[in-house]
Scaffold this motif. Structure first.
Motif, PDB file in Angstrom:
ATOM      1  N   ASP A  98     -17.000  -8.843  -3.527  1.00 43.74           N
ATOM      2  CA  ASP A  98     -18.034  -7.844  -3.812  1.00 43.74           C
ATOM      3  C   ASP A  98     -18.036  -7.433  -5.285  1.00 43.74           C
ATOM      4  O   ASP A  98     -18.757  -6.526  -5.673  1.00 43.74           O
ATOM      5  CB  ASP A  98     -17.801  -6.615  -2.921  1.00 43.74           C
ATOM      6  N   GLY A  99     -17.204  -8.081  -6.091  1.00 39.66           N
ATOM      7  CA  GLY A  99     -17.188  -7.782  -7.517  1.00 39.66           C
ATOM      8  C   GLY A  99     -16.237  -6.683  -7.933  1.00 39.66           C
ATOM      9  O   GLY A  99     -16.270  -6.233  -9.087  1.00 39.66           O
ATOM     10  N   VAL A 100     -15.388  -6.230  -7.035  1.00 45.08           N
ATOM     11  CA  VAL A 100     -14.403  -5.202  -7.396  1.00 45.08           C
ATOM     12  C   VAL A 100     -13.276  -5.864  -8.180  1.00 45.08           C
ATOM     13  O   VAL A 100     -12.699  -6.860  -7.737  1.00 45.08           O
ATOM     14  CB  VAL A 100     -13.847  -4.502  -6.134  1.00 45.08           C
ATOM     15  N   VAL A 101     -12.968  -5.311  -9.355  1.00 41.85           N
ATOM     16  CA  VAL A 101     -11.931  -5.898 -10.208  1.00 41.85           C
ATOM     17  C   VAL A 101     -10.639  -5.089 -10.181  1.00 41.85           C
ATOM     18  O   VAL A 101      -9.583  -5.590 -10.568  1.00 41.85           O
ATOM     19  CB  VAL A 101     -12.423  -6.052 -11.658  1.00 41.85           C
ATOM     20  N   TYR A 102     -10.721  -3.840  -9.751  1.00 41.99           N
ATOM     21  CA  TYR A 102      -9.534  -3.002  -9.607  1.00 41.99           C
ATOM     22  C   TYR A 102      -9.736  -2.113  -8.391  1.00 41.99           C
ATOM     23  O   TYR A 102     -10.800  -1.495  -8.224  1.00 41.99           O
ATOM     24  CB  TYR A 102      -9.292  -2.126 -10.836  1.00 41.99           C
ATOM     25  N   ALA A 103      -8.706  -2.041  -7.552  1.00 40.99           N
ATOM     26  CA  ALA A 103      -8.813  -1.203  -6.350  1.00 40.99           C
ATOM     27  C   ALA A 103      -7.483  -0.539  -6.048  1.00 40.99           C
ATOM     28  O   ALA A 103      -6.418  -1.147  -6.226  1.00 40.99           O
ATOM     29  CB  ALA A 103      -9.255  -2.043  -5.150  1.00 40.99           C
ATOM     30  N   GLU A 104      -7.561   0.699  -5.595  1.00 38.91           N
ATOM     31  CA  GLU A 104      -6.410   1.390  -5.035  1.00 38.91           C
ATOM     32  C   GLU A 104      -6.698   1.623  -3.557  1.00 38.91           C
ATOM     33  O   GLU A 104      -7.618   2.380  -3.210  1.00 38.91           O
ATOM     34  CB  GLU A 104      -6.163   2.722  -5.766  1.00 38.91           C
ATOM     35  N   ILE A 105      -5.957   0.935  -2.725  1.00 41.19           N
ATOM     36  CA  ILE A 105      -6.172   1.001  -1.280  1.00 41.19           C
ATOM     37  C   ILE A 105      -5.064   1.844  -0.673  1.00 41.19           C
ATOM     38  O   ILE A 105      -3.884   1.642  -0.961  1.00 41.19           O
ATOM     39  CB  ILE A 105      -6.191  -0.401  -0.667  1.00 41.19           C
ATOM     40  N   ARG A 106      -5.426   2.775   0.177  1.00 44.01           N
ATOM     41  CA  ARG A 106      -4.436   3.699   0.736  1.00 44.01           C
ATOM     42  C   ARG A 106      -4.226   3.439   2.227  1.00 44.01           C
ATOM     43  O   ARG A 106      -5.110   2.956   2.930  1.00 44.01           O
ATOM     44  CB  ARG A 106      -4.850   5.143   0.488  1.00 44.01           C
ATOM     45  N   PHE A 107      -3.037   3.766   2.683  1.00 44.07           N
ATOM     46  CA  PHE A 107      -2.721   3.667   4.106  1.00 44.07           C
ATOM     47  C   PHE A 107      -1.539   4.581   4.401  1.00 44.07           C
ATOM     48  O   PHE A 107      -0.794   4.971   3.502  1.00 44.07           O
ATOM     49  CB  PHE A 107      -2.392   2.219   4.505  1.00 44.07           C
ATOM     50  N   ALA A 108      -1.387   4.913   5.687  1.00 35.57           N
ATOM     51  CA  ALA A 108      -0.317   5.808   6.129  1.00 35.57           C
ATOM     52  C   ALA A 108       0.770   4.980   6.819  1.00 35.57           C
ATOM     53  O   ALA A 108       0.599   4.567   7.968  1.00 35.57           O
ATOM     54  CB  ALA A 108      -0.867   6.858   7.088  1.00 35.57           C
ATOM     55  N   PRO A 109       1.866   4.701   6.146  1.00 35.58           N
ATOM     56  CA  PRO A 109       2.923   3.860   6.741  1.00 35.58           C
ATOM     57  C   PRO A 109       3.404   4.370   8.092  1.00 35.58           C
ATOM     58  O   PRO A 109       3.737   3.573   8.980  1.00 35.58           O
ATOM     59  CB  PRO A 109       4.037   3.922   5.690  1.00 35.58           C
ATOM     60  N   GLU A 110       3.414   5.687   8.275  1.00 35.98           N
ATOM     61  CA  GLU A 110       3.936   6.252   9.526  1.00 35.98           C
ATOM     62  C   GLU A 110       3.094   5.866  10.747  1.00 35.98           C
ATOM     63  O   GLU A 110       3.564   5.964  11.882  1.00 35.98           O
ATOM     64  CB  GLU A 110       4.012   7.775   9.420  1.00 35.98           C
ATOM     65  N   LEU A 111       1.865   5.395  10.536  1.00 37.36           N
ATOM     66  CA  LEU A 111       1.006   5.019  11.650  1.00 37.36           C
ATOM     67  C   LEU A 111       1.258   3.596  12.143  1.00 37.36           C
ATOM     68  O   LEU A 111       0.657   3.173  13.139  1.00 37.36           O
ATOM     69  CB  LEU A 111      -0.467   5.153  11.249  1.00 37.36           C
ATOM     70  N   HIS A 112       2.119   2.858  11.466  1.00 34.24           N
ATOM     71  CA  HIS A 112       2.288   1.435  11.780  1.00 34.24           C
ATOM     72  C   HIS A 112       3.694   1.092  12.257  1.00 34.24           C
ATOM     73  O   HIS A 112       4.172  -0.031  12.064  1.00 34.24           O
ATOM     74  CB  HIS A 112       1.913   0.602  10.551  1.00 34.24           C
TER      75      HIS A 112
END
Length: 356
Positions: A98-112
């Protein structure tokens, strides 16, 4: 002569994404395949196209609580190391496409951790998946603690422990009302004492007190959403008057991680036309545009930008301004931020702004 502002051309320009949830951006087909692999039988349908439509319909309820309920299905299929690696890799691939060159992706480790993974294994798996993504995108991650839980100190320590391996900050998420960020002051104090970064979901489903606490008690560097800052702006004879909190947010250049489509879906904004992003852009707040949850809201960075162009009449200059805002506000080190702005973002926009 600038290129036409079509979604195809918008997809061509470099984009920066600061607010995207890993468990909210799965491919519908992947959800089905992972559900089959782990024996999860509670999906509303096993047809990927129908499932994507179900997520969008369920999310578009006008309720943040209802919106969050849809994550039960995605989190359920993200309980193995292999599934986390795959989901993270595919997220990087989809954003790069989609043309994104920089991304900060978040997630909650405690849910996994429901199937026995410990927190370190969860983080390592996600980082591995990001590393397998295309070289055209830089992906970093934010570790999120849940507001209603009591593991924020653990997650804060985890974020600091992996700060040199791709984790760039700490976040809290979940229902705002009744779960103020000040419940997690120890975690925020620890992160700041370690010279690490903080972003907080605030001002989405709850008002100015949530924003004030996030900034003044918890030391947030950025605001996740921050939509309700508009409640501190009044008008006298059509002229906007900023209250003390809104003025402070603008003066301090606090980045607002706004997610227009998602904000409409959760009821944080009544419609895209009435979303405060238009006013806040005009008033020169540090506005950024984000996807939040690409699966639930059926959106991409390109579709978000195209919708804003159609709604507010924005042009290439506006999109470039928003993108540079986001890259300036990223938690990656300054030299990387500057290099991406000067070597990728600016040339990318110059190319479409000077070609028919």
């Amino acid at each position: 002569m600038a290129a036409a502002l079509t979604i195809e051309n918008i997809r061509r320009v470099p984009k920066v994404l600061l607010h995207d949830h890993l468990d909210g951006g799965l491919r519908a087909g992947t959800v089905v395949e992972l559900a089959d692999a782990v024996g999860y039988a509670d999906l509303p349908t096993r047809d990927p196209e129908e499932l994507a439509g179900w997520f969008l319909g369920a999310a578009h309820s006008g309720s943040l609580v209802r919106y969050l309920e849809t994550f039960g299905h995605t989190v359920a299929v993200m309980q193995t190391r292999e599934s986390l690696v795959r989901v993270a890799r595919e997220a990087a691939e989809d954003l790069a496409a989609d043309g994104v060159v920089y991304a900060e992706i978040r997630f909650a480790p405690e849910l996994h951790t429901e199937r026995g993974m410990d927190l370190d294994t969860v983080v390592q798996a996600v980082l591995e998946g990001f590393a397998l993504g295309p070289s055209s995108i830089t992906v970093r991650c934010l570790l999120t603690a849940m507001r209603h839980a009591a593991r924020s100190q653990e997650i804060a320590e985890l974020a600091v422990r992996y700060r040199d391996d791709g984790v760039v900050g700490f976040d809290i998420a979940g229902a705002e009302k009744g779960f103020p960020p000040t419940r997690h002051l120890d975690a925020f104090d620890y992160v700041r004492q370690q010279n690490a970064h903080v972003t907080i979901h605030a001002g989405e489903a709850f008002g100015l007190p949530s924003i004030w606490e996030a900034l003044q008690f918890c030391g947030a560097d950025r605001l996740g959403h921050g939509v309700r800052i508009v409640d501190d702006i009044s008008f006298t004879d059509g002229v906007p008057q900023l209250g003390r909190l809104a003025a402070w947010v603008r003066d301090q250049r606090v980045p607002l991680e706004m997610c227009p489509t998602s904000n409409v879906h959760t009821g944080a904004a009544p419609s895209l036309a009435e979303h405060p992003i238009g006013l806040l852009r005009d008033l020169r707040f540090r506005v950024t545009v984000n996807t939040d949850n690409r699966l639930m809201s059926g959106c991409s960075m390109s579709s978000e930008m195209a919708a804003l162009v159609d709604t507010f009449g924005w042009g290439w200059e506006d999109l470039r301004w928003l993108t540079i805002n986001a890259m300036k506000s990223a938690f990656v080190h300054f030299d990387r931020r500057l290099r991406i702005i000067d070597e990728i973002v600016k040339p990318g926009y110059e190319a479409v702004m000077s070609s028919a």
